[in-house]
Design an enzyme around this catalytic site. Structure first.
Site, PDB file in Angstrom:
ATOM      1  N   SER A   1       1.781   1.987  12.359  1.00 20.22           N
ATOM      2  CA  SER A   1       0.616   2.678  11.809  1.00 20.22           C
ATOM      3  C   SER A   1       0.113   1.865  10.634  1.00 20.22           C
ATOM      4  O   SER A   1       0.491   0.700  10.467  1.00 20.22           O
ATOM      5  CB  SER A   1       1.011   4.092  11.373  1.00 20.22           C
ATOM      6  OG  SER A   1      -0.116   4.805  10.912  1.00 20.22           O
TER       7      SER A   1
ATOM      8  N   ASP B   1     -11.209   2.337  -1.186  1.00 22.32           N
ATOM      9  CA  ASP B   1     -10.210   2.774  -0.204  1.00 22.32           C
ATOM     10  C   ASP B   1     -10.570   4.131   0.386  1.00 22.32           C
ATOM     11  O   ASP B   1     -10.586   4.328   1.602  1.00 22.32           O
ATOM     12  CB  ASP B   1      -8.839   2.834  -0.891  1.00 22.32           C
ATOM     13  CG  ASP B   1      -7.689   2.689   0.088  1.00 22.32           C
ATOM     14  OD1 ASP B   1      -7.939   2.637   1.305  1.00 22.32           O
ATOM     15  OD2 ASP B   1      -6.537   2.631  -0.361  1.00 22.32           O
TER      16      ASP B   1
ATOM     17  N   ASP C   1      -0.390   1.848   6.223  1.00 16.65           N
ATOM     18  CA  ASP C   1       0.550   2.070   5.120  1.00 16.65           C
ATOM     19  C   ASP C   1       0.755   3.559   4.823  1.00 16.65           C
ATOM     20  O   ASP C   1       1.803   3.959   4.321  1.00 16.65           O
ATOM     21  CB  ASP C   1       0.051   1.342   3.867  1.00 16.65           C
ATOM     22  CG  ASP C   1       0.008  -0.168   4.079  1.00 16.65           C
ATOM     23  OD1 ASP C   1       1.060  -0.745   4.416  1.00 16.65           O
ATOM     24  OD2 ASP C   1      -1.069  -0.765   3.932  1.00 16.65           O
TER      25      ASP C   1
END
Length: 373
Positions: free
Chosen positions: A80, A179, A82
């Site tokens: 996946s 992010d 982080d």
């Protein structure tokens, strides 16, 4: 993984039993497909038998590793981004037997958008910079070889009493905004960060707060005075002295011996940053912030160091963009930008003046509040 001088390595048993935790929604949504096409044939040849656990909701992996008997597996493999590894690490740290369970080797296979830890491990192994399928093959090959070594975790404590464990980094301001704001573009894979960066540049914000740190080398600050150490933080609770050595309660979390409670001023031998207006603050403990962002070229898997970066207010959009473009090759510090500061530290504290902006730990959003690690 090319062994480095001074590193001690373990090796996985053969045959090996692996629990694979896989998020089918991560990144561009191809994790399961890539696992079946690329990873499984390699693991079968390496005598690694897999049990695949597909997550169906947030915190599913957290609950699985917190509650499950993990003795039937030799390693835990996270396929996946982080974020899933962050869930797994914090789930393991909630177990009463966390001290033993955390000795079980963890493996990251890149299946997300950012894949910062996978890119870091690929870098530490001495491999060329690669992305996408090539990075996945490199990381799978490291798993097939079976060498494992230690990795630092950072303990974070928040003003609201949360205790978190982080393997990648803590951020506030511009980088965290990119992010989280770019989440809506996650189907674009790594390109989401480029788009997010341009969006956040257009509406560049300044964040006010106080940043303090304990320098990693005594030369960067005044040495600590010879006196009784302050009361450390235990299990996120402030002000209780630790039990005598050998008397810790079973399952008690490690003591934050470098930190005093957030309600107290930082110790006198810490450095308080004179500026209180920032574009971003980022504390990273791995080399890469993303597949194409070599933020801390000096970082190692277990160097005992937090690599603290901060950008002071007043930087132009052009200079900021130039830093991010240089970060692709890790040459951003060579620009000698007066607004960009970097210092290796052992501990840090950040106290925002108001609850403005997003905080992130390992790419996951946190409420904005005082925090230390």
């Amino acid at each position: 993984l090319s062994p480095c001088p001074g590193d001690s390595y373990g090796v996985l048993p053969r045959p090996c039993r692996a629990l694979v935790l896989l998020n089918p929604q991560s990144g561009a949504g191809r994790a399961l497909e890539d696992f079946q096409a690329v990873v499984q044939p390699m693991l079968a040849e390496a005598e690694i038998a897999t049990t695949v656990f597909i997550t169906e909701r947030p915190h599913h992996a957290h609950e699985k590793v917190r509650d499950e008997d993990l003795s039937q597996w030799d390693t835990l493999v996270i396929m996946s981004g982080d974020g899933l590894l962050y869930e797994v690490v914090n789930g393991l740290m909630e177990r009463p037997d966390w001290e033993d369970t955390m000795k079980k080797p963890l493996c990251i296979l890149p299946g997300g958008s950012g894949n910062a830890l996978a890119a870091s491990i690929n870098h530490y192994a001495g491999n060329d910079h690669v992305a996408k399928k090539k990075l996945l093959m490199n990381c799978t090959f490291i798993l097939c070889k079976g060498l494992h070594t230690q990795m630092d975790l950072v303990s974070l404590s928040t003003a609201s009493g949360r205790r978190l464990f982080s393997f990648l980094g803590f951020g506030w301001g511009f980088i965290s905004d990119v992010d989280i704001d770019s989440e809506k573009f996650r189907r674009l894979g790594n390109a989401r960060f480029t788009l997010g960066t341009l969006q956040c540049l257009a509406k560049l914000r300044v964040y006010q707060g106080r940043l303090s740190y304990l320098p990693a080398s005594p030369g960067q600050g005044t040495p600590p005075p010879l006196r009784d150490p302050p009361a450390p933080v235990t299990n996120g609770q402030a002000g209780h002295a630790p039990p005598p050595a050998g008397m810790e309660a079973t399952g008690a979390l490690p003591v934050d011996s470098l930190l005093v409670p957030l309600c107290q001023p930082v110790p006198a031998h810490w450095t308080v940053v004179p500026e209180e207006e920032f574009v971003t603050v980022y504390a990273i403990y791995q080399s890469h912030l993303g597949t194409n962002l070599l933020m801390a070229p000096a970082a190692g898997l277990h160097d005992g160091c937090i690599h603290l970066f901060y950008l002071k207010a007043g930087i132009s959009r052009v200079a900021l963009l130039r830093i991010f473009l240089a970060m692709a090759k890790g040459t951003h510090l060579d620009l000698n930008c007066p607004h960009l500061c970097y210092v290796p530290v052992r501990a840090f504290r950040l106290e925002p003046r108001t609850a403005a902006g997003i905080m992130t730990v390992d790419g996951e959003a946190l409420p904005c509040e005082p925090i230390q690690g």
